[in-house]
Design a protein around this motif. Structure first.
Motif, PDB file in Angstrom:
ATOM      1  N   LEU A   1       0.831  -1.199   0.000  1.00 27.42           N
ATOM      2  CA  LEU A   1       0.000   0.000   0.000  1.00 27.42           C
ATOM      3  C   LEU A   1       0.866   1.249   0.000  1.00 27.42           C
ATOM      4  O   LEU A   1       1.706   1.450   0.881  1.00 27.42           O
ATOM      5  CB  LEU A   1      -0.908   0.020   1.236  1.00 27.42           C
TER       6      LEU A   1
ATOM      7  N   LYS B   1      -4.359   5.053   5.203  1.00 25.77           N
ATOM      8  CA  LYS B   1      -3.855   3.696   4.933  1.00 25.77           C
ATOM      9  C   LYS B   1      -4.303   2.720   6.013  1.00 25.77           C
ATOM     10  O   LYS B   1      -4.827   1.644   5.717  1.00 25.77           O
ATOM     11  CB  LYS B   1      -2.322   3.699   4.847  1.00 25.77           C
ATOM     12  N   THR B   2      -4.090   3.109   7.265  1.00 25.59           N
ATOM     13  CA  THR B   2      -4.408   2.186   8.353  1.00 25.59           C
ATOM     14  C   THR B   2      -5.907   1.947   8.462  1.00 25.59           C
ATOM     15  O   THR B   2      -6.353   0.807   8.667  1.00 25.59           O
ATOM     16  CB  THR B   2      -3.860   2.715   9.691  1.00 25.59           C
TER      17      THR B   2
ATOM     18  N   ILE C   1      -6.790  -0.451   5.815  1.00 27.30           N
ATOM     19  CA  ILE C   1      -6.379  -1.804   6.202  1.00 27.30           C
ATOM     20  C   ILE C   1      -7.384  -2.406   7.182  1.00 27.30           C
ATOM     21  O   ILE C   1      -7.811  -3.565   7.034  1.00 27.30           O
ATOM     22  CB  ILE C   1      -4.969  -1.786   6.820  1.00 27.30           C
TER      23      ILE C   1
ATOM     24  N   VAL D   1      -0.226  -8.217   8.741  1.00 30.92           N
ATOM     25  CA  VAL D   1       0.122  -6.872   8.279  1.00 30.92           C
ATOM     26  C   VAL D   1       1.573  -6.573   8.635  1.00 30.92           C
ATOM     27  O   VAL D   1       2.034  -6.900   9.734  1.00 30.92           O
ATOM     28  CB  VAL D   1      -0.804  -5.814   8.922  1.00 30.92           C
TER      29      VAL D   1
ATOM     30  N   GLU E   1       3.846  -3.278   8.986  1.00 28.75           N
ATOM     31  CA  GLU E   1       3.720  -1.824   9.109  1.00 28.75           C
ATOM     32  C   GLU E   1       5.075  -1.155   8.935  1.00 28.75           C
ATOM     33  O   GLU E   1       6.014  -1.438   9.684  1.00 28.75           O
ATOM     34  CB  GLU E   1       3.154  -1.454  10.487  1.00 28.75           C
TER      35      GLU E   1
ATOM     36  N   ASP F   1       0.530   2.261  14.561  1.00 34.28           N
ATOM     37  CA  ASP F   1      -0.362   1.581  13.628  1.00 34.28           C
ATOM     38  C   ASP F   1      -0.364   0.080  13.847  1.00 34.28           C
ATOM     39  O   ASP F   1      -1.416  -0.571  13.747  1.00 34.28           O
ATOM     40  CB  ASP F   1       0.031   1.905  12.183  1.00 34.28           C
TER      41      ASP F   1
ATOM     42  N   GLU G   1       1.940  -1.975   4.739  1.00 32.39           N
ATOM     43  CA  GLU G   1       1.700  -0.531   4.756  1.00 32.39           C
ATOM     44  C   GLU G   1       3.045   0.168   4.629  1.00 32.39           C
ATOM     45  O   GLU G   1       3.818   0.224   5.582  1.00 32.39           O
ATOM     46  CB  GLU G   1       0.985  -0.091   6.035  1.00 32.39           C
TER      47      GLU G   1
END
Length: 217
Positions: free
Chosen positions: A34, A42-43, A46, A61, A63, A71, A116
């Motif tokens: 992303l 973004k978060t 998600i 995920v 990060e 996040d 992310e």
């Protein structure tokens, strides 16, 4: 005499990314990278994606941030495995960082990894992470002119998500101009308008993603 330092770095990154891509494929794991500016959502995107897909798929995920684990903690609070990468100032993630991050994940039990990337519309575009798809997220408050100013990231994206569409009446955002600019740069990429925090449009985006995941299983 001019020394090109960028290409050797990219070549090394791409070699490892190719190994990662094979590793993910062997384990039938779909990987998203992303890309977006800070504050684009973004978060929240998600989290909305996890909510839509968690009943069918096992998700983790990764990060990427310059600092902090804020996040990652939000993701973990939803019962989802999250690995934090702090770049210490670097404006993008690289394949060697992803390689270290997946060491703590059980790929055999995963269907989807969402990466992310660091909030930036320039640097992350050039770095292959072994992903199946780069996804560009733009929020309405950022303006409809971003494809004109940052064409590279829109050209690299397999999907474009337009987030915070619920704020469209507040901002002078020309949706037709935005769509036309994206289409000129990347005719194949679908555009999904969503409001991640409210769940609007997320089903269409999640349906597309679910189809991609099932296709490699």
């Amino acid at each position: 005499m001019q020394i090109d330092m960028k290409q050797p770095i990219l070549d090394k990154n791409d070699q490892l990314a190719a190994q990662l891509r094979k590793h993910f494929a062997d384990n039938h794991v779909f990987v998203l990278d992303l890309l977006a500016s800070p504050g684009s959502g973004k978060t929240s995107t998600i989290l909305a994606t996890i909510e839509a897909l968690r009943d069918e798929f096992n998700i983790a995920v990764i990060e990427g941030d310059i600092a902090s684990n804020v996040d990652a903690e939000k993701i973990k609070a939803q019962g989802i495995a999250a690995v934090q990468i702090n770049t210490g100032g670097a404006c993008h993630l690289e394949s060697n960082m992803i390689s270290r991050a997946i060491d703590v994940l059980d790929l055999e039990r995963l269907d989807l990894i969402i990466v992310e990337n660091v909030g930036n519309l320039v640097c992350p575009t050039d770095f292959d992470l072994g992903e199946n798809a780069k996804v560009m997220i733009l929020s309405v408050p950022e303006g409809d002119d971003k494809p004109l100013k940052y064409p590279g990231v829109f050209q690299a994206a397999k999907v474009v998500i337009l987030n915070k569409v619920d704020t469209m009446p507040v901002f002078n955002f020309d949706r037709d101009a935005f769509d036309a600019s994206v289409r000129q740069l990347n005719p194949q990429a679908p555009i999904f308008p969503i409001a991640a925090t409210k769940g609007e449009g997320v089903e269409e985006w999640a349906t597309w993603l679910a189809e991609q995941i099932r296709a490699i299983q």
